[in-house]
Design a protein around this motif. Structure first.
Motif, PDB file in Angstrom:
ATOM      1  N   TYR A  11      50.462 -52.520  -1.833  1.00  0.00           N
ATOM      2  CA  TYR A  11      49.344 -52.808  -0.927  1.00  0.00           C
ATOM      3  C   TYR A  11      48.687 -51.497  -0.500  1.00  0.00           C
ATOM      4  O   TYR A  11      49.374 -50.509  -0.232  1.00  0.00           O
ATOM      5  N   ILE A  12      47.364 -51.474  -0.462  1.00  0.00           N
ATOM      6  CA  ILE A  12      46.631 -50.294  -0.016  1.00  0.00           C
ATOM      7  C   ILE A  12      46.069 -50.552   1.380  1.00  0.00           C
ATOM      8  O   ILE A  12      45.320 -51.514   1.580  1.00  0.00           O
ATOM      9  N   TYR A  13      46.457 -49.700   2.333  1.00  0.00           N
ATOM     10  CA  TYR A  13      45.845 -49.771   3.661  1.00  0.00           C
ATOM     11  C   TYR A  13      44.608 -48.893   3.628  1.00  0.00           C
ATOM     12  O   TYR A  13      44.685 -47.685   3.402  1.00  0.00           O
ATOM     13  N   ASP A  14      43.456 -49.511   3.851  1.00  0.00           N
ATOM     14  CA  ASP A  14      42.175 -48.813   3.869  1.00  0.00           C
ATOM     15  C   ASP A  14      41.655 -48.805   5.293  1.00  0.00           C
ATOM     16  O   ASP A  14      41.306 -49.853   5.836  1.00  0.00           O
ATOM     17  N   PRO A  15      41.611 -47.629   5.934  1.00  0.00           N
ATOM     18  CA  PRO A  15      41.157 -47.564   7.323  1.00  0.00           C
ATOM     19  C   PRO A  15      39.749 -48.105   7.526  1.00  0.00           C
ATOM     20  O   PRO A  15      39.425 -48.585   8.612  1.00  0.00           O
ATOM     21  N   ALA A  16      38.913 -48.048   6.506  1.00  0.00           N
ATOM     22  CA  ALA A  16      37.549 -48.568   6.632  1.00  0.00           C
ATOM     23  C   ALA A  16      37.558 -50.080   6.838  1.00  0.00           C
ATOM     24  O   ALA A  16      36.634 -50.638   7.414  1.00  0.00           O
ATOM     25  N   VAL A  17      38.620 -50.738   6.370  1.00  0.00           N
ATOM     26  CA  VAL A  17      38.751 -52.191   6.484  1.00  0.00           C
ATOM     27  C   VAL A  17      39.681 -52.566   7.633  1.00  0.00           C
ATOM     28  O   VAL A  17      39.456 -53.553   8.325  1.00  0.00           O
ATOM     29  N   GLY A  18      40.734 -51.771   7.832  1.00  0.00           N
ATOM     30  CA  GLY A  18      41.739 -52.101   8.836  1.00  0.00           C
ATOM     31  C   GLY A  18      42.635 -53.230   8.344  1.00  0.00           C
ATOM     32  O   GLY A  18      42.795 -53.437   7.151  1.00  0.00           O
ATOM     33  N   GLY A  22      46.031 -58.753  11.045  1.00  0.00           N
ATOM     34  CA  GLY A  22      47.082 -58.199  11.892  1.00  0.00           C
ATOM     35  C   GLY A  22      46.546 -57.653  13.206  1.00  0.00           C
ATOM     36  O   GLY A  22      47.279 -57.017  13.950  1.00  0.00           O
ATOM     37  N   GLY A  23      45.258 -57.868  13.454  1.00  0.00           N
ATOM     38  CA  GLY A  23      44.662 -57.422  14.699  1.00  0.00           C
ATOM     39  C   GLY A  23      44.304 -55.946  14.734  1.00  0.00           C
ATOM     40  O   GLY A  23      44.100 -55.379  15.803  1.00  0.00           O
ATOM     41  N   ILE A  24      44.216 -55.318  13.552  1.00  0.00           N
ATOM     42  CA  ILE A  24      43.880 -53.901  13.467  1.00  0.00           C
ATOM     43  C   ILE A  24      42.404 -53.773  13.098  1.00  0.00           C
ATOM     44  O   ILE A  24      41.978 -54.236  12.034  1.00  0.00           O
ATOM     45  N   ALA A  25      41.640 -53.144  13.977  1.00  0.00           N
ATOM     46  CA  ALA A  25      40.191 -53.024  13.777  1.00  0.00           C
ATOM     47  C   ALA A  25      39.853 -52.053  12.657  1.00  0.00           C
ATOM     48  O   ALA A  25      40.592 -51.095  12.406  1.00  0.00           O
ATOM     49  N   GLY A  27      38.291 -48.964  10.957  1.00  0.00           N
ATOM     50  CA  GLY A  27      38.141 -47.627  11.502  1.00  0.00           C
ATOM     51  C   GLY A  27      39.430 -47.061  12.079  1.00  0.00           C
ATOM     52  O   GLY A  27      39.461 -45.908  12.502  1.00  0.00           O
ATOM     53  N   THR A  28      40.514 -47.858  12.081  1.00  0.00           N
ATOM     54  CA  THR A  28      41.799 -47.396  12.606  1.00  0.00           C
ATOM     55  C   THR A  28      42.521 -46.583  11.530  1.00  0.00           C
ATOM     56  O   THR A  28      42.840 -47.107  10.467  1.00  0.00           O
ATOM     57  N   THR A  29      42.755 -45.291  11.814  1.00  0.00           N
ATOM     58  CA  THR A  29      43.463 -44.455  10.843  1.00  0.00           C
ATOM     59  C   THR A  29      44.916 -44.900  10.739  1.00  0.00           C
ATOM     60  O   THR A  29      45.462 -45.524  11.651  1.00  0.00           O
ATOM     61  N   PHE A  30      45.557 -44.552   9.624  1.00  0.00           N
ATOM     62  CA  PHE A  30      46.960 -44.913   9.432  1.00  0.00           C
ATOM     63  C   PHE A  30      47.821 -44.336  10.551  1.00  0.00           C
ATOM     64  O   PHE A  30      48.718 -44.998  11.062  1.00  0.00           O
ATOM     65  N   GLU A  31      47.519 -43.097  10.947  1.00  0.00           N
ATOM     66  CA  GLU A  31      48.293 -42.434  11.986  1.00  0.00           C
ATOM     67  C   GLU A  31      48.184 -43.162  13.326  1.00  0.00           C
ATOM     68  O   GLU A  31      49.085 -43.080  14.153  1.00  0.00           O
ATOM     69  N   ASN A  32      47.082 -43.873  13.540  1.00  0.00           N
ATOM     70  CA  ASN A  32      46.877 -44.578  14.805  1.00  0.00           C
ATOM     71  C   ASN A  32      47.349 -46.035  14.787  1.00  0.00           C
ATOM     72  O   ASN A  32      47.197 -46.740  15.782  1.00  0.00           O
ATOM     73  N   LEU A  33      47.918 -46.461  13.671  1.00  0.00           N
ATOM     74  CA  LEU A  33      48.497 -47.811  13.634  1.00  0.00           C
ATOM     75  C   LEU A  33      49.701 -47.832  14.571  1.00  0.00           C
ATOM     76  O   LEU A  33      50.413 -46.822  14.694  1.00  0.00           O
ATOM     77  N   PRO A  34      49.966 -48.973  15.215  1.00  0.00           N
ATOM     78  CA  PRO A  34      51.162 -49.060  16.074  1.00  0.00           C
ATOM     79  C   PRO A  34      52.423 -48.771  15.260  1.00  0.00           C
ATOM     80  O   PRO A  34      52.483 -49.067  14.063  1.00  0.00           O
ATOM     81  N   ASP A  35      53.440 -48.199  15.899  1.00  0.00           N
ATOM     82  CA  ASP A  35      54.678 -47.865  15.200  1.00  0.00           C
ATOM     83  C   ASP A  35      55.365 -49.091  14.617  1.00  0.00           C
ATOM     84  O   ASP A  35      56.105 -48.986  13.632  1.00  0.00           O
TER      85      ASP A  35
END
Length: 53
Positions: A11-18, A22-25, A27-35
């Motif tokens: 699976y590719i996490y793309d910050p442009a998509v979020g 999962g409730g992730i907007a 523009g959310t960078t990988f580093e800013n995802l909840p732990d």
């Protein structure tokens, strides 16, 4: 923004998509995802992701 790949399922996490399901907007960078965020496809933790070159 850098994309991240799940080493378990690919699976590719793309910050442009979020992760809208999962409730992730967008523009959310990988580093800013909840732990406690996990891969939406296989449930692997953030430690099982690596930056896509």
């Amino acid at each position: 923004m850098e994309k991240w790949e799940c080493l378990v399922c690919g699976y590719i996490y793309d910050p442009a998509v979020g992760d809208p399901d999962g409730g992730i907007a967008a523009g959310t960078t990988f580093e800013n995802l909840p732990d406690d965020w996990v891969c939406p496809d296989c449930g692997a933790g953030k430690d099982m992701f690596e930056k896509v070159a």
